[in-house]
Scaffold this motif. Sequence first.
Motif, PDB file in Angstrom:
ATOM      1  N   LEU A 248       0.854  -1.191   0.000  1.00 52.97           N
ATOM      2  CA  LEU A 248       0.000   0.000   0.000  1.00 52.97           C
ATOM      3  C   LEU A 248       0.887   1.236   0.000  1.00 52.97           C
ATOM      4  O   LEU A 248       1.725   1.418   0.886  1.00 52.97           O
ATOM      5  CB  LEU A 248      -0.901  -0.010   1.233  1.00 52.97           C
ATOM      6  CG  LEU A 248      -1.997   1.047   1.324  1.00 52.97           C
ATOM      7  CD1 LEU A 248      -3.014   0.854   0.206  1.00 52.97           C
ATOM      8  CD2 LEU A 248      -2.689   0.971   2.682  1.00 52.97           C
ATOM      9  N   LYS A 249       0.732   2.080  -0.986  1.00 50.94           N
ATOM     10  CA  LYS A 249       1.578   3.264  -1.109  1.00 50.94           C
ATOM     11  C   LYS A 249       1.156   4.353  -0.122  1.00 50.94           C
ATOM     12  O   LYS A 249      -0.015   4.478   0.229  1.00 50.94           O
ATOM     13  CB  LYS A 249       1.523   3.814  -2.535  1.00 50.94           C
ATOM     14  CG  LYS A 249       2.118   2.866  -3.579  1.00 50.94           C
ATOM     15  CD  LYS A 249       2.061   3.476  -4.967  1.00 50.94           C
ATOM     16  CE  LYS A 249       2.673   2.524  -6.001  1.00 50.94           C
ATOM     17  NZ  LYS A 249       2.612   3.098  -7.378  1.00 50.94           N
ATOM     18  N   ASP A 250       2.161   5.128   0.309  1.00 51.91           N
ATOM     19  CA  ASP A 250       1.932   6.288   1.190  1.00 51.91           C
ATOM     20  C   ASP A 250       1.213   5.911   2.484  1.00 51.91           C
ATOM     21  O   ASP A 250       0.366   6.655   2.985  1.00 51.91           O
ATOM     22  CB  ASP A 250       1.118   7.369   0.452  1.00 51.91           C
ATOM     23  CG  ASP A 250       1.805   7.830  -0.830  1.00 51.91           C
ATOM     24  OD1 ASP A 250       3.034   7.962  -0.813  1.00 51.91           O
ATOM     25  OD2 ASP A 250       1.102   8.042  -1.833  1.00 51.91           O
ATOM     26  N   GLN A 251       1.551   4.731   3.015  1.00 51.37           N
ATOM     27  CA  GLN A 251       0.954   4.310   4.280  1.00 51.37           C
ATOM     28  C   GLN A 251       1.627   5.039   5.442  1.00 51.37           C
ATOM     29  O   GLN A 251       2.851   5.146   5.500  1.00 51.37           O
ATOM     30  CB  GLN A 251       1.118   2.795   4.464  1.00 51.37           C
ATOM     31  CG  GLN A 251       0.642   2.270   5.809  1.00 51.37           C
ATOM     32  CD  GLN A 251      -0.854   2.414   5.998  1.00 51.37           C
ATOM     33  OE1 GLN A 251      -1.630   2.160   5.099  1.00 51.37           O
ATOM     34  NE2 GLN A 251      -1.262   2.841   7.176  1.00 51.37           N
ATOM     35  N   THR A 252       0.817   5.539   6.365  1.00 52.58           N
ATOM     36  CA  THR A 252       1.340   6.188   7.562  1.00 52.58           C
ATOM     37  C   THR A 252       1.040   5.314   8.771  1.00 52.58           C
ATOM     38  O   THR A 252      -0.102   4.892   8.972  1.00 52.58           O
ATOM     39  CB  THR A 252       0.698   7.573   7.768  1.00 52.58           C
ATOM     40  OG1 THR A 252       0.986   8.396   6.632  1.00 52.58           O
ATOM     41  CG2 THR A 252       1.254   8.240   9.023  1.00 52.58           C
ATOM     42  N   LEU A 253       2.063   5.016   9.557  1.00 51.92           N
ATOM     43  CA  LEU A 253       1.870   4.218  10.765  1.00 51.92           C
ATOM     44  C   LEU A 253       1.662   5.144  11.950  1.00 51.92           C
ATOM     45  O   LEU A 253       2.430   6.094  12.153  1.00 51.92           O
ATOM     46  CB  LEU A 253       3.093   3.322  11.005  1.00 51.92           C
ATOM     47  CG  LEU A 253       3.420   2.335   9.875  1.00 51.92           C
ATOM     48  CD1 LEU A 253       4.625   1.495  10.249  1.00 51.92           C
ATOM     49  CD2 LEU A 253       2.234   1.445   9.561  1.00 51.92           C
ATOM     50  N   ARG A 254       0.633   4.881  12.719  1.00 49.55           N
ATOM     51  CA  ARG A 254       0.296   5.738  13.859  1.00 49.55           C
ATOM     52  C   ARG A 254       0.469   4.964  15.165  1.00 49.55           C
ATOM     53  O   ARG A 254      -0.109   3.893  15.341  1.00 49.55           O
ATOM     54  CB  ARG A 254      -1.136   6.254  13.732  1.00 49.55           C
ATOM     55  CG  ARG A 254      -1.341   7.187  12.541  1.00 49.55           C
ATOM     56  CD  ARG A 254      -2.777   7.674  12.445  1.00 49.55           C
ATOM     57  NE  ARG A 254      -2.948   8.649  11.392  1.00 49.55           N
ATOM     58  CZ  ARG A 254      -3.155   8.321  10.115  1.00 49.55           C
ATOM     59  NH1 ARG A 254      -3.220   7.053   9.765  1.00 49.55           N
ATOM     60  NH2 ARG A 254      -3.310   9.265   9.202  1.00 49.55           N
ATOM     61  N   PHE A 255       1.261   5.528  16.059  1.00 51.29           N
ATOM     62  CA  PHE A 255       1.508   4.929  17.366  1.00 51.29           C
ATOM     63  C   PHE A 255       0.978   5.859  18.448  1.00 51.29           C
ATOM     64  O   PHE A 255       1.140   7.071  18.371  1.00 51.29           O
ATOM     65  CB  PHE A 255       3.013   4.723  17.593  1.00 51.29           C
ATOM     66  CG  PHE A 255       3.673   3.800  16.608  1.00 51.29           C
ATOM     67  CD1 PHE A 255       3.822   2.451  16.893  1.00 51.29           C
ATOM     68  CD2 PHE A 255       4.152   4.276  15.391  1.00 51.29           C
ATOM     69  CE1 PHE A 255       4.446   1.604  15.997  1.00 51.29           C
ATOM     70  CE2 PHE A 255       4.768   3.443  14.482  1.00 51.29           C
ATOM     71  CZ  PHE A 255       4.915   2.093  14.779  1.00 51.29           C
ATOM     72  N   LYS A 256       0.356   5.270  19.462  1.00 45.01           N
ATOM     73  CA  LYS A 256      -0.018   6.044  20.643  1.00 45.01           C
ATOM     74  C   LYS A 256       1.131   5.991  21.652  1.00 45.01           C
ATOM     75  O   LYS A 256       1.776   4.943  21.799  1.00 45.01           O
ATOM     76  CB  LYS A 256      -1.268   5.452  21.310  1.00 45.01           C
ATOM     77  CG  LYS A 256      -2.577   5.776  20.618  1.00 45.01           C
ATOM     78  CD  LYS A 256      -3.735   5.229  21.457  1.00 45.01           C
ATOM     79  CE  LYS A 256      -5.080   5.559  20.836  1.00 45.01           C
ATOM     80  NZ  LYS A 256      -6.205   5.029  21.654  1.00 45.01           N
TER      81      LYS A 256
END
Length: 288
Positions: A248-256
């Motif tokens: 998946l292109k331009d995926q952003t991983l979000r962490f709390k």
Amino acid sequence: MKHIIDISAVFFRYYFAPGPVVINDDGYDVSALLSSLRWLLKPEFLLAESTICCFDESLGTGFRHELDPEYKANRPLPTDDIIYQLSALKLVCETLGFAVLASDELEADDLIATTIACYPSDPCVIHSRDKDLRQLLIEGRVTMQDVATNQIWTQKRLEEEVGLAPQQIPLYLAMVGDVSDNIPGVPGIGDKTALRLLQAYEDWPQIMDAVHSDDILPVRGSARIKQNILEYQDRIVLNLKLTQLKVLKDQTLRFKVRTSDQIDELMAQCEVLGIAHRLKKPLQRLTS
């Protein structure tokens, strides 16, 4: 070190394993959820620089089903207790500060490939026992740890013990088929024949060049295998689209960020789920 977890595979390993059944106050079986959290709540993941949990939510809706309606048609749809437990597991993973990836289009394997692409130079460990994921191994950077046996797979081990390079895994599966995913293989091409072909020819174009030539293939029954490959070449091409992982292109991983408030929230979630008292020791690691 980035830890990338095929968390649905972890869950189903426990779901189908024999053991005591735990029913919570809402009447749901939470046995697999409990076992999955016990496996997950350990310093290896809690103290890691990054832990990413990839979920499978594309059964019947993914892009592979559009390519082949029979893909994974042998698998039943999830029951209410599975949906309940996986939804709870996803919520807890987010509260723990792990990145959570799920998609209606992509499978967990694709999301794992996407995560590795997000970290093009960082060491990554894939936690799974899915042999398909061996196509992602990169010597010195990407390894895979079996969630049941803890055995480590590297590109070098794959090449020495199996006889395949990581990039050949999709074509191997395309030729022999994959019963678990309901992917039919080519008649006459089993494990040994596929391995011999891929050790002699690097990829699909090279195999087709050999098939169209006067060369004798380095397999038993060369003429018959050539004929079968020609007859089923469209199937192999389709299978390759099913077995190759998609990024998946331009995926952003979000962490709390895990704070004391987050830990309190986690404790409350586990209380609601009716499993807090059974996770007392693992949960204590978060406050120690």
